[in-house]
Design a protein around this motif. Structure first.
Motif, PDB file in Angstrom:
ATOM      1  N   ARG A  35     -49.397  76.132 208.740  1.00  0.00           N
ATOM      2  CA  ARG A  35     -50.758  76.533 208.331  1.00  0.00           C
ATOM      3  C   ARG A  35     -51.579  76.982 209.529  1.00  0.00           C
ATOM      4  O   ARG A  35     -52.289  77.972 209.475  1.00  0.00           O
ATOM      5  N   ARG A  36     -51.439  76.258 210.639  1.00  0.00           N
ATOM      6  CA  ARG A  36     -52.269  76.604 211.799  1.00  0.00           C
ATOM      7  C   ARG A  36     -51.799  77.905 212.452  1.00  0.00           C
ATOM      8  O   ARG A  36     -52.599  78.705 212.909  1.00  0.00           O
ATOM      9  N   VAL A  37     -50.474  78.125 212.480  1.00  0.00           N
ATOM     10  CA  VAL A  37     -49.977  79.377 213.058  1.00  0.00           C
ATOM     11  C   VAL A  37     -50.409  80.547 212.166  1.00  0.00           C
ATOM     12  O   VAL A  37     -50.848  81.598 212.656  1.00  0.00           O
ATOM     13  N   GLN A  38     -50.350  80.340 210.851  1.00  0.00           N
ATOM     14  CA  GLN A  38     -50.814  81.404 209.954  1.00  0.00           C
ATOM     15  C   GLN A  38     -52.319  81.651 210.132  1.00  0.00           C
ATOM     16  O   GLN A  38     -52.792  82.775 210.023  1.00  0.00           O
ATOM     17  N   GLY A  39     -53.057  80.575 210.442  1.00  0.00           N
ATOM     18  CA  GLY A  39     -54.486  80.712 210.731  1.00  0.00           C
ATOM     19  C   GLY A  39     -54.710  81.589 211.957  1.00  0.00           C
ATOM     20  O   GLY A  39     -55.626  82.428 211.985  1.00  0.00           O
ATOM     21  N   LEU A  40     -53.852  81.428 212.975  1.00  0.00           N
ATOM     22  CA  LEU A  40     -53.962  82.253 214.182  1.00  0.00           C
ATOM     23  C   LEU A  40     -53.684  83.728 213.864  1.00  0.00           C
ATOM     24  O   LEU A  40     -54.319  84.626 214.409  1.00  0.00           O
ATOM     25  N   VAL A  41     -52.706  83.939 212.971  1.00  0.00           N
ATOM     26  CA  VAL A  41     -52.360  85.321 212.561  1.00  0.00           C
ATOM     27  C   VAL A  41     -53.602  85.990 211.971  1.00  0.00           C
ATOM     28  O   VAL A  41     -53.967  87.108 212.335  1.00  0.00           O
ATOM     29  N   ARG A  42     -54.291  85.268 211.077  1.00  0.00           N
ATOM     30  CA  ARG A  42     -55.501  85.839 210.443  1.00  0.00           C
ATOM     31  C   ARG A  42     -56.609  86.019 211.470  1.00  0.00           C
ATOM     32  O   ARG A  42     -57.222  87.068 211.563  1.00  0.00           O
ATOM     33  N   GLN A  43     -56.826  84.958 212.283  1.00  0.00           N
ATOM     34  CA  GLN A  43     -57.931  84.969 213.244  1.00  0.00           C
ATOM     35  C   GLN A  43     -57.807  86.144 214.217  1.00  0.00           C
ATOM     36  O   GLN A  43     -58.811  86.751 214.600  1.00  0.00           O
ATOM     37  N   HIS A  44     -56.586  86.465 214.630  1.00  0.00           N
ATOM     38  CA  HIS A  44     -56.419  87.513 215.633  1.00  0.00           C
ATOM     39  C   HIS A  44     -56.035  88.858 215.020  1.00  0.00           C
ATOM     40  O   HIS A  44     -55.710  89.803 215.746  1.00  0.00           O
TER      41      HIS A  44
END
Ligand SMILES: C[S@@+](CC[C@H](N)C(=O)[O-])C[C@H]1O[C@@H](n2cnc3c(N)ncnc32)[C@H](O)[C@@H]1O
Length: 275
Positions: A35-44
């Motif tokens: 979930r957190r890595v996918q969050g980074l994908v969206r954030q960046h």
């Protein structure tokens, strides 16, 4: 069956982070890590984990943002006040018998827990002889912790928890409010060392009389929880205290035999290992 590309990319991301930068997340609980890595994908604004991996490999300046995104620095001052109350009544009297007191607060996030502890130690007359080592694996979180600046609404909400913890003054005595922020008294930091320490890869940090590590092990798988608890057992003096979060326990850990329970609900344990 079609291979799950996200899973493959997540493996490659974890491997790249470990080989390129030495951060080993291979033993983190998988669903929350994903979930957190996918969050980074969206954030960046990148297309997929693979693109994140290649940016992280080539752009060193990007690493702190990656670690910041993977870290979950969620905390609050006097979180679970009954735990602080138990520390005050069941642990402080023993700490008071030591001429100097070493405390390791592992996974300190933005420092809420460190400042809370410093205040209660101060009020118990123990702060002067205490040395607190506050560690985290995120440099961004540590920088915030050093600043000691929090939203005023968080400080107000913490006032009641401070009282419930057994605080003897008012929390506002310890901060200066300006607009919608508060800055905690710098004197609370005089015996605190903030330092980077990675529980997944680094070794014994100090010889501690008390270790607090709350709401960190929940992100680790069983193997890494075991490693971390063994590290804590090795870092504590005999009779030293370990305080875990209310969601964590050591009942099933290999290190369990090194500890006796002091307060079950507050998850406070005491080292009983032979020296
Ligand atoms: C949810 S916060 C807990 C904050 C505080 N202890 C509390 O209970 O309120 C978890 C913290 O653990 C840190 N963390 C996660 N993995 C870590 C590791 N391998 N080594 C050190 N710190 C880690 C994160 O950066 C984050 O600041």
């Amino acid at each position: 069956m079609e291979p799950d590309l996200d899973e493959i990319e997540l493996d490659l991301f974890v491997e790249a982070l470990r080989r390129r930068h030495g951060y080993d997340l291979s033993q983190y609980a998988r669903p929350s890590l994903k979930r957190r890595v996918q969050g980074l994908v969206r954030q960046h604004g990148v297309a997929h984990i693979g693109e994140l991996t290649s940016r992280m490999l080539r752009d060193t300046a990007f690493l702190p943002q990656v670690i910041d995104g993977l870290s979950v620095p969620v905390s609050e001052m006097f979180r679970d006040p009954f735990v602080f109350e138990a520390l005050r009544t069941k642990v402080f009297p023993t700490l008071a018998s030591y001429p100097s007191i070493n405390i390791w607060q592992a996974g300190c996030a933005h420092g809420e827990e460190v400042y809370s502890l410093a205040i209660l130690l101060e009020e118990a007359g123990l702060y002067e002889r205490s040395q607190i080592y506050a560690t985290d694996f995120s440099d961004a979180a540590l920088a915030r912790a050093r600043e000691g600046i929090f939203p005023v609404r968080e400080a107000r909400a913490a006032s009641l928890r401070y009282q419930q913890s057994g605080g003897t003054r008012t929390l506002a005595d310890y901060y200066h409010a300006r607009y919608d922020l508060v800055k905690l008294d710098e004197s609370l930091c005089r015996n605190v060392v903030f330092a980077n320490h990675n529980l997944a890869t680094d070794g014994v940090f100090c010889e501690a009389h008390l270790i607090l590590c709350r709401n960190v092990l929940i992100y680790f798988n069983n193997g890494l929880q075991d490693r971390t608890l063994a590290l804590f057992a090795d870092s504590l003096v005999r009779g030293g205290f370990l305080c875990l979060g209310t969601k964590e326990n050591l009942a099933l850990a290999s290190a369990a035999s090194s500890f006796a329970t002091v307060d079950g609900p507050a998850r406070i344990f005491r080292s009983v290992r032979a020296t």
